[in-house]
Design an enzyme around this catalytic site. Structure first.
Site, PDB file in Angstrom:
ATOM      1  CG  HIS A  80      39.848  60.775  53.800  1.00 56.63           C
ATOM      2  ND1 HIS A  80      38.960  60.844  54.960  1.00 56.63           N
ATOM      3  CD2 HIS A  80      40.811  61.491  54.189  1.00 56.63           C
ATOM      4  CE1 HIS A  80      39.493  61.664  55.902  1.00 56.63           C
ATOM      5  NE2 HIS A  80      40.417  62.131  55.400  1.00 56.63           N
ATOM      6  CD  GLU A 104      36.306  56.651  52.473  1.00 61.69           C
ATOM      7  OE1 GLU A 104      36.005  56.086  53.493  1.00 61.69           O
ATOM      8  OE2 GLU A 104      37.443  57.048  52.228  1.00 61.69           O
ATOM      9  CB  CYS A 125      35.996  60.121  58.044  1.00 67.44           C
ATOM     10  SG  CYS A 125      36.070  61.316  56.618  1.00 67.44           S
ATOM     11  CB  CYS A 147      34.170  60.072  53.479  1.00 71.56           C
ATOM     12  SG  CYS A 147      36.049  60.536  52.849  1.00 71.56           S
TER      13      CYS A 147
END
Length: 159
Positions: free
Chosen positions: A43, A45, A79, A82
């Site tokens: 992701h 992040e 999410c 993360c």
């Protein structure tokens, strides 16, 4: 987020998903990319954090103080995975655009930043709604188009 959002300007550009992330302090960008990085856990992040860690290594800086003074800006609420990673890394501030009603780890589904969780890093401040309409439009534009890197079995059939 304006600078980070400018990194993605259209659906499928260089195989980039609209999960754009910027790190304040080092101006790192994390773009959730498709092949060759096809791992679902990459992701934006985490890609941005990897850039910060690489910067620390190149500049002979210890990562803990750098991460502890970092603000992370992301298009969509992180999410659960993360949010937990950001907490473990002791990042003090996360600012996001729109909520993630299905997987959000900063209040939509779980509230990882402020939960009383032992041995899981430092609670952090999470601010949502920053340029939310722009973030939603970015996602809508992306999902209207097809992913040029999707396997043939996953490509939508046009009628």
């Amino acid at each position: 987020m304006k600078g980070a959002g400018g990194a993605w300007r259209g659906p499928g550009v260089k195989g980039v998903w609209p999960g754009v992330c910027g790190v304040c302090r080092l101006a790192a960008h994390g773009l959730r990319s498709l092949p060759p990085r096809t791992q679902a856990t990459r992701h934006a992040e985490l890609v941005a954090v990897d850039e910060v860690l690489e910067w620390c290594a190149r500049n002979n800086r210890q990562r803990s103080p750098v991460l502890a003074s970092t603000a992370l800006y992301v298009t969509v609420e992180p999410c659960v995975m993360c949010a937990a990673a950001l907490r473990l890394l002791n990042i003090p501030l996360v600012v996001y655009g729109c909520r993630n009603e299905r997987f959000g780890g900063c209040g939509s589904v779980l509230n990882i930043p402020t939960e009383n969780l032992e041995d899981t890093g430092t609670p952090f401040q999470c601010v949502g709604g920053y340029r939310a309409e722009e973030a939603v439009e970015l996602l809508k534009t992306f999902y209207k188009a097809e992913n040029p890197n999707a396997p043939k079995s996953k490509v939508r059939k046009k009628e």
